[in-house]
Design an enzyme around this catalytic site. Structure first.
Site, PDB file in Angstrom:
ATOM      1  N   HIS B 280      38.058  41.191  40.617  1.00  0.00           N
ATOM      2  CA  HIS B 280      36.962  40.932  41.573  1.00  0.00           C
ATOM      3  C   HIS B 280      36.253  39.616  41.267  1.00  0.00           C
ATOM      4  CE1 HIS B 280      33.572  42.258  38.983  1.00  0.00           C
ATOM      5  NE2 HIS B 280      34.369  43.216  38.562  1.00  0.00           N
ATOM      6  N   ASP B 292      34.007  39.955  33.026  1.00  0.00           N
ATOM      7  CA  ASP B 292      33.797  40.836  34.180  1.00  0.00           C
ATOM      8  C   ASP B 292      33.389  40.023  35.406  1.00  0.00           C
ATOM      9  OD1 ASP B 292      33.413  43.037  35.780  1.00  0.00           O
ATOM     10  OD2 ASP B 292      31.532  43.648  34.834  1.00  0.00           O
ATOM     11  N   GLU B 326      32.572  43.950  44.118  1.00  0.00           N
ATOM     12  CA  GLU B 326      32.846  45.161  43.340  1.00  0.00           C
ATOM     13  C   GLU B 326      31.567  45.669  42.699  1.00  0.00           C
ATOM     14  OE1 GLU B 326      33.883  47.631  39.785  1.00  0.00           O
ATOM     15  OE2 GLU B 326      32.798  45.737  39.816  1.00  0.00           O
ATOM     16  N   GLU B 327      30.710  44.746  42.249  1.00  0.00           N
ATOM     17  CA  GLU B 327      29.605  45.143  41.383  1.00  0.00           C
ATOM     18  C   GLU B 327      28.539  45.992  42.069  1.00  0.00           C
ATOM     19  OE1 GLU B 327      29.727  45.152  38.396  1.00  0.00           O
ATOM     20  OE2 GLU B 327      30.840  43.464  37.617  1.00  0.00           O
ATOM     21  N   ASP B 354      40.335  44.690  35.419  1.00  0.00           N
ATOM     22  CA  ASP B 354      38.871  44.640  35.440  1.00  0.00           C
ATOM     23  C   ASP B 354      38.293  45.277  34.175  1.00  0.00           C
ATOM     24  OD1 ASP B 354      36.267  44.247  36.205  1.00  0.00           O
ATOM     25  OD2 ASP B 354      36.205  45.934  37.607  1.00  0.00           O
ATOM     26  N   HIS B 424      28.008  42.907  31.882  1.00  0.00           N
ATOM     27  CA  HIS B 424      26.784  42.802  32.694  1.00  0.00           C
ATOM     28  C   HIS B 424      25.624  42.135  31.968  1.00  0.00           C
ATOM     29  CE1 HIS B 424      28.153  46.499  35.309  1.00  0.00           C
ATOM     30  NE2 HIS B 424      29.019  45.510  35.318  1.00  0.00           N
TER      31      HIS B 424
END
Lengths: 461, 461
Positions: B280, B292, B326-327, B354, B424
């Site tokens: 993503h 990520d 995606e997030e 991912d 994140h």
């Protein structure tokens, strides 16, 4: 009679199956202990942050010996002791520097370098010369004294990036660092510059030991970063007669008394048969020696701590050894084997962790095919923890001298991809070690020790 | 007749053996290409360093779309296109802050926090309240409105460190982040503080999405670092009526037009049957979204580049998809499946990367037992490259919506130990990715795509 055999087979099968279940449960406990109550990370923090770099003969190496003894003293072991060993005492000295002297640009361009371990220094006058770039020691013979006398030889053969195992790539390049200086000196070269031993392209020089041949003049040698090696090589194609200058102040002092640090749990059934786990306590003087080999030391001690915490009473004596002077002499490993021989201690297996505190992959060993096959039978127990590899290979440097006594050598294999990013540099610091990866390595070694102690090695033939 | 069958078996065996040799040689070429001429690392550098964080709806996300299209345009593919998708546009706004308000110490102690994605902001007035610490959503029912109204609920259940697979530990804790706010709001809580989703003890807060339930008031929610969570918990035992203050300025704006980025090599025999590789393109707004999921994006594109470079002409269409959003919405993945359905495209397999750009371990898949068994037969080919795991499991989030169309889902499994150190956060940067680990992942995916294309999946039953 047939029925009897049938029953017997059934009994054997059931027993084997119970043993497997039992082993699985114990290994689970070992991992829980390492991951929930692990001490290896905090021990590594102290060793790297409070003591730091600890080259053989340095005050920090002496502090590390005392630290290792004290940590082992807290583990409730049956015996903790120091083993005397005389070690070389090489010191780097004052600021090192190097410059590409281009007649085109007029100015010297500074490069990132460090003296190779055991090298002589240039002293304040430095060394200067035209540069002859080669990609291997064998090229020197063709060049001969005519083209090498008075020159600086630049060994620039890189790691082969296509080799998945970086240790193979290291093995394919490291002769330049170890033997380049004497190979060049025999044709009259005045200095040696070696491309740093890593696949990475960056500005970090990697030290490491060189060995001077006995009958050749000693010339000074340095490693330059891979970025600088690429730059120097590029500039040589434009300006073949450019010069290189470097200045180092390293020297070899007199040998110093130091120690291997040893702790053990006595075996209940075979106290005179030893299973050894170890790493090396000394490190290079750059960085903090976190992966190389603080990790191996704290993991070896953690193996003993885990066994004690779980109340496992091993049949054989389990011994953790923190070897001194792996990096520039191997005196600790040699002394250990010498004393073992003299004391008629029997070492069944010696396991070394000296490939960094990275995520576990497995083990390699010089065991016989039959022994290896037995150990490969344990992979079903170990695979859930990421340990898939149980392969033929060598052991670590420190335990190597035990081989002559019939000891089976094993080496812990963490994932090899990142090791040479840090190896022998100022970025091999505590921050480069991941707590879980370190702890999983300790658990991997403890699990192997448990299985070896319980099930033995089997026949050597 | 018997002789004929014998010959036939011999022929089949020899063919199978040639196929295996052939496969081994091709996989070796794939790895050589990835490690010697790889583009994934430089592509990741551009995405992370030149574009940076790229939350859905942001200008950086739009730049990343254009970047992805341009990179794929250089690969000589048969088709490169953008697929429209409306995405949510959440923005973090001005400086966030939080403090433990201790009546004992008198002063507010600042903590490291960040708003959870999709959260409403507190506005400049902030939110303040006494703190009720819980370890799971289920505890709220027992506490009820009497003890929760007007309070700030502090979800502090940590990752279970004993789980070797950190994704299981994440799965065991993340309901607090995803559902904590609405669960607390239904009993009148005014704000939520969540312990960051990581095993690591440090000062780095981890964002991630929350989902508000439809029929409950929306209350603001933040994550605090694990060190701060431990501190807050300790202080609560000393001073149960302490207060916590936090201030956030995040808000959800109107949806924005964005895109999935798609490139493909047409299949020579089955152009209408697709093997998809993807990651993503969006990331959280902290850090650079390197692991990520910049890593997954550059690996997916690298798969196509490697196939083209080696002159491999796949039988099936091989498609790389960089999914958007995606997030915090999964709109890209949903839209992609919707369009595939509408266009009657048949997706045989979809593979997502991912889980970060770490060293390869294997793959998991929702394939049938028979299909899985076939793929496990490939492990002998893949194990020399560190790929030992071919296991039953799910697929990635973006490809999930394809499952209803009968697509076999697969997920690339790199080593999981370090992923949640960065996930994140503002430390998920380019520097946290090791070049070789990233490249080996791309080669792993390319090898799997090659094997799937050549040998197919076999029966679904």
């Amino acid at each position: 009679m047939i029925r009897f055999y049938w029953l017997l087979s059934f009994f054997v099968l059931v027993t084997a199956s119970f043993a497997q279940t039992d082993d699985a449960a114990t290994i689970q406990k070992i991992y829980n202990e390492a991951l929930q109550n692990g001490q290896s990370y905090e021990n590594l923090r102290f060793l790297t942050k409070e003591i730091g770099a600890r080259l053989s003969g340095s005050p920090q190496a002496a502090a590390a010996v005392e630290w290792g003894r004290q940590v082992m003293d807290t583990l409730g072991l049956d015996r903790v002791y120091l083993q005397e060993v005389m070690v070389p005492h090489w010191v780097r000295g004052a600021r090192e520097q190097g410059r590409i002297l281009s007649q085109r640009s007029g100015a010297g361009q500074e490069v990132n370098l460090c003296a190779l371990g055991n090298s002589i220094g240039t002293g304040p006058a430095g060394v200067v010369g035209e540069v002859v770039e080669v990609h291997g020691l064998e090229e020197l013979d063709a060049l001969g004294r005519a083209q090498l006398a008075g020159k600086i030889v630049f060994f620039n053969r890189p790691f082969d990036p296509a080799l998945v195992n970086t240790f193979e790539a290291y093995g394919g390049a490291v002769d330049q660092r170890g033997g380049g200086a004497s190979a060049a000196a025999q044709y009259g070269a005045v200095g040696v510059v070696v491309r740093s031993m890593t696949t990475r392209l960056d500005d970090v020089p990697h030290t490491g030991s060189l060995r001077y041949a006995a009958d050749v003049p000693k010339i000074p040698a340095v490693a330059i970063s891979t970025n600088d090696a690429d730059r120097l090589s590029r500039q040589l194609t434009l300006e073949p007669d450019l010069k290189f200058y470097f200045e180092t102040h390293c020297q070899m002092l007199d040998d110093v008394l130091s120690y291997n640090v040893i702790g053990e749990i006595k075996g209940t059934q075979f106290p005179n048969e030893v299973i050894l786990v170890g790493g090396h306590l000394d490190s290079w003087d750059l960085g903090e020696g976190a992966h190389d080999d603080g990790a191996g030391c704290v993991q070896a001690m953690e193996v003993l701590r885990i066994l004690k915490s779980l109340g496992i009473k091993p049949k054989h004596t389990i011994r953790a050894v923190l070897f001194m002077n792996e990096e520039n002499g191997l005196r600790g490993g040699r002394k250990y084997a010498e004393v073992a021989q003299a004391n008629r201690e029997k070492h069944l297996v010696a396991i070394e962790s000296d490939r960094g505190g990275f995520t576990p992959r497995g083990f390699e060993t010089n065991a016989s095919p039959a022994q290896l096959k037995r150990m490969q039978g344990w992979v079903t127990l170990l695979a859930p923890y990421g340990l898939h590899e149980m392969i033929a290979g060598g052991g670590g440097a420190d335990i190597g001298p035990l081989e002559a006594q019939g000891t089976v050598l094993m080496e812990y294999l963490p994932d090899p991809q990142r090791y040479f990013d840090y190896h022998h540099t100022n970025i091999d610091t505590f921050e480069a070690v991941n707590r879980r990866e370190l702890e999983l390595g300790a658990a991997a070694m403890a699990s192997l020790v448990y299985l070896l102690d319980r099930h033995g090695l089997g026949k050597a033939k």
